[in-house]
Structures are given as structure tokens and as C-alpha cells.
Design an enzyme around this catalytic site. Structure first.
Site, PDB file in Angstrom:
ATOM      1  N   CYS A   1       0.875  -1.177   0.000  1.00 52.99           N
ATOM      2  CA  CYS A   1       0.000   0.000   0.000  1.00 52.99           C
ATOM      3  C   CYS A   1       0.912   1.227   0.000  1.00 52.99           C
ATOM      4  O   CYS A   1       2.049   1.137  -0.452  1.00 52.99           O
ATOM      5  CB  CYS A   1      -0.968  -0.039   1.184  1.00 52.99           C
ATOM      6  SG  CYS A   1      -0.207  -0.095   2.817  1.00 52.99           S
ATOM      7  N   GLY A   2       0.426   2.362   0.488  1.00 53.19           N
ATOM      8  CA  GLY A   2       1.265   3.554   0.484  1.00 53.19           C
ATOM      9  C   GLY A   2       2.442   3.430   1.435  1.00 53.19           C
ATOM     10  O   GLY A   2       3.570   3.767   1.094  1.00 53.19           O
TER      11      GLY A   2
END
Ligand code: RB5
Length: 151
Positions: free
Chosen positions: A66-67
Site C-alpha cells: 500500500c502507500g
């Protein structure tokens, strides 16, 4: 070894890089592509979906991106019997297997670049749980987890 991978909207590019890297290395990797069926999905349901496939034994290892890697690790660890950790360095990636016996590696596409991510994945895949002094610690984690899940 059967590997499964997925990501949220923040990590589509890095997921492609990692799939390509694993494929070239001859690994068997399955992209769940949760966003392909639900394009506005958030990381919790994406990570949960993959963790269930580790829990039911469909795959031995999972990669979630993810980020930051944080949210994916948090949700994967909420599935009983699934252990995940964020790794943005090679030493941690090795220890995640050797010391912690975790099946799921998470990374943040907004934190590290593709070359480091590939190196981390290679180190993590090459590492196995060592047992020894780490065994009673992992056993204790599993015991406490049973309490947490109310069993
Ligand atoms: C963006 O949705 C961001 O919150 C996510 O990719 C992740 O970094 C959460 O931990």
C-alpha cells in the site's frame, strides 16, 4: 512455493514491478487483483482478502503493498494464524522469516523505490524460520493470539 500478492491504489506500479521480478526469478505468483473487481476498494478489504488465502492454506507466502505498508500489515494481522510485518530494509525482511515466522511481507510504495523493494522480496523469499531460540517466542505469540481471538 506458492506466493500471492495484492495492493491498493497507492501501489499499483510497485506491484507490477514485484510480479515481474518474481516471475523472472521463476517463482509462482498469483495476483489477486482485488481492485480489478472493485476499483474503489480500500486497503483493509484488500489485505483481509489476501490474508484469508494464507489462513486457508491456498498460498504459503503473501505480499501486500500500500502507500506505507502499515495498513496492510495491521489488517493482515487481524486474521487468526496470519502474521505480517512491514519491511523497508533487507535485514528486517530476513528476520521477519527467520525470527518471526511471518507469512506476509508488506511494503509501502510511497516509502521505498522499486530496486530496494525487489531486493527485500528476494531476501525475504530466501529466508526460512530458524526455530531454536525463536521457537518459544513464536509459540507464545500463537498462544496469546488464541486468547485474543477468544478460543
Ligand atoms: C492510501 O490509501 C494509504 O492510506 C494506504 O495506501 C496505506 O498507506 C495505508 O496504510
Amino acid at each position: 512455493m506458492k506466493i500471492v500478492i495484492d495492493c491498493d491504489d497507492a501501489a499499483i506500479g510497485l506491484k507490477k514491478v514485484i510480479i515481474d521480478h518474481l516471475t523472472k526469478a521463476g517463482a509462482e505468483v498469483t495476483d489477486l487483483d482485488y481492485l480489478g473487481t472493485k476499483k474503489d476498494a480500500f486497503y483493509p478489504e484488500i489485505g483481509y482478502n489476501l490474508a484469508l488465502k494464507i489462513q486457508d492454506g491456498s498460498f504459503e507466502r503473501g505480499i501486500l503493498i500500500c502507500g506505507t505498508g502499515l495498513g496492510m500489515a495491521m489488517i493482515a494481522n487481524k486474521v487468526e494464524g496470519v502474521y505480517a510485518g512491514v519491511c523497508h530494509d533487507v535485514f528486517s525482511a530476513e528476520r521477519l522469516r527467520k525470527s518471526n515466522d511471518a507469512q506476509v511481507l508488506t511494503m509501502g510504495a510511497r516509502v521505498i523505490g522499486p530496486e530496494l523493494a525487489k531486493t527485500i522480496v528476494t531476501a525475504w523469499l530466501a529466508s526460512e524460520f530458524q526455530g531454536g531460540g525463536s521457537q518459544p517466542k513464536v509459540d507464545q505469540m500463537r498462544q496469546l493470539e488464541k486468547q485474543s481471538f477468544g478460543k
